[in-house]
Motif scaffolding. Sequence first.
Motif, PDB file in Angstrom:
ATOM      1  N   ARG A   1       0.846  -1.212   0.000  1.00  0.00           N
ATOM      2  CA  ARG A   1       0.000   0.000   0.000  1.00  0.00           C
ATOM      3  C   ARG A   1       0.880   1.260   0.000  1.00  0.00           C
ATOM      4  NH1 ARG A   1      -5.309   2.169   2.604  1.00  0.00           N
ATOM      5  NH2 ARG A   1      -5.160   4.170   1.527  1.00  0.00           N
TER       6      ARG A   1
ATOM      7  N   GLN B   1       3.919   1.535  -1.137  1.00  0.00           N
ATOM      8  CA  GLN B   1       4.546   1.691  -2.460  1.00  0.00           C
ATOM      9  C   GLN B   1       3.566   2.269  -3.462  1.00  0.00           C
ATOM     10  OE1 GLN B   1       6.298  -2.057  -3.589  1.00  0.00           O
ATOM     11  NE2 GLN B   1       7.786  -1.911  -1.913  1.00  0.00           N
ATOM     12  N   ALA B   2       2.329   1.785  -3.372  1.00  0.00           N
ATOM     13  CA  ALA B   2       1.303   2.294  -4.295  1.00  0.00           C
ATOM     14  C   ALA B   2       1.070   3.779  -4.038  1.00  0.00           C
ATOM     15  CB  ALA B   2       0.010   1.503  -4.108  1.00  0.00           C
TER      16      ALA B   2
ATOM     17  N   SER C   1       3.836   5.869  -5.406  1.00  0.00           N
ATOM     18  CA  SER C   1       3.861   6.066  -6.860  1.00  0.00           C
ATOM     19  C   SER C   1       2.810   7.091  -7.297  1.00  0.00           C
ATOM     20  CB  SER C   1       3.700   4.734  -7.597  1.00  0.00           C
ATOM     21  OG  SER C   1       2.439   4.222  -7.285  1.00  0.00           O
TER      22      SER C   1
END
Length: 567
Positions: free
Chosen positions: A502, A504-505, A508
């Motif tokens: 989560r 990392q998402a 990004s």
Amino acid sequence: MRILFLTHAFNSLTQRLHVELRSLGHQVSVEFDINDAVAQEAVERYQPDLVIAPFLKRAIPESIWRRYVCLVVHPGIRGDRGPSSLDWAVLKGETRWGVTVLQANAEMDAGDIWASVEFEMREASKGSLYRNEVTEAAVEAMRLAVDRFAAGDFRPQPLDQSDPDIQGEWRPLAKQTDRVIDWQRDSSELILSKIRSGDGVPGVKDTLFGRECFLYDARLEINLTGNPGELIARCGPAICRATVDGAVWIGHLKEQASEHPFKLPATQLLASETEHLHEIEADEASGYREIWYEEAEGVGLLHFPFYNGAMSSEQCEALLQAYRQAKQRETKVILLMGGPDYWSNGMHLNRIEAASSAADESWRNINAIDDLAREIIETESHLTIAALQGNAGAGGVFLARAADEVWARRGVILNPHYKDMGNLYGSEYWTYLLPRYAGQENAERIVESRLPMGVDEAKALSLIDQVIDGPSAAFVPQVRQLATAMIRTPAFNERLHYKNARRQADESVKPLARYREEELEQMKHNFYGFDPSYHVARYNFVYKVPKSRTPLTLANHRRTVPLRRVS
Ligand code: COA
């Protein structure tokens, strides 16, 4: 019911009662007790069913108590009267104390009794007792009193000082002469009770290196000794002074005659005088510990009971270092414990006020907290849990939300907003964290409303994840056990994997660094810009300048209800 709070300040107890009564469905409006005319105007505007005085320093005007039932929250047992109830209870070493809700009349604290709740005393400062035992008892007593008032047929008990069940008595204002320390005679225990009886206010007046200082934040030292009255060591912010039977630590001082007449760490206020003192490392048995770590069964507990929950640049840096060390351990969960009175109240406003450049120190402090928040948010190796035994305010709330989970003791109050501090924008990645957990719409409402929040509301808004019921004393073992049990569940590794995915998402979509940049851009305006509101508000806060009017966020009667004159 329509309830009007008439109060000296919106302090922690008042905030808690505000939260509790609202959660019971009552409408609560607040008026600060500025003078009789203002109080009179407030009741005329609001037309309350009931007036409650959670924290009052003056008598309620007769024109009000004759027309309305006014319930005063008195921090004393039945029959106790006077302005220094809790001070005396600590000074006299009472083992049980209480809170009494009584009806205001012509004589101070002598009105009819609507409810009274007692509790066991604890060896702690007056402020700590007030924020914990007194607050819990006040909630219970106030609920009883409000229910009894609503029932309509309850007859409050007139105060009869000759009744053997009434053990309290009138006690005058506790003065410095009642607390004065004789270092050549007083035991450590007696010195502790004297300092604790005046902590947070007014402190105990004493002389250190020829300077008249008020003492706060005292702790027992069990190893070190010296000549009574002699200063024998230093440890972090604290200095150690020998007594006839040992020694005590004093963490904070206030020197009225100095350039900075407010509470500061003892070793900061007396920097040159205490430089030569032997610096000792704190451990479990000896010294003054501000940060410590312990672990059991895969769970690391990081404690940081900073005085008043205020976190200076240095304290944030030290905590960051301790946190990084905790991450190196072969554990699975890190519990961020804060302290028993506060989890965190954000930047250290007194230290900032005392700095040669308040703007520069604010900048340094917010960056130091942000570094810590980032380290917590970016932790991949552990599941992190902020465990709130005490309240959190401003940046402290968002620092807690930086952890994967927030657990809070029932009764904890959060103030998840910055704007009361001169429209401070705030940082600690709140622009990422608040919408992420509470949703965009709620996030805006929360920061604008500037109201204290109880745990049920905070949970509904995902500002916290779990409410911990039970007494304060059981909190630490309880959260440790819960964390251990969590590790043993089959879903634990999945949970860890999910949180990293989560993060990392989220990264990004918008990097953490950008949130910080944007927040700090706004903070730069607060610290260095044309509008001095933050500096003025901080000065007023640190110097305890009384409020000249009630904020409209609290005084509902001044916002929406048209003025209706009482004939
Ligand atoms: N820095 C320095 N001292 C602080 C502090 C801070 N951030 N937050 C609280 N304190 C001190 C108060 O001055 C008071 O000192 P005292 O012992 O001399 O009385 C003590 O802690 C208790 O605070 P008080 O305001 O009486 O407690 P409360 O429970 O009634 O209110 C808050 C809690 C959090 C609403 C209130 O303390 C507050 O607004 N603090 C400032 C929060 C802030 O703006 N932080 C900076 C931005 S991150």
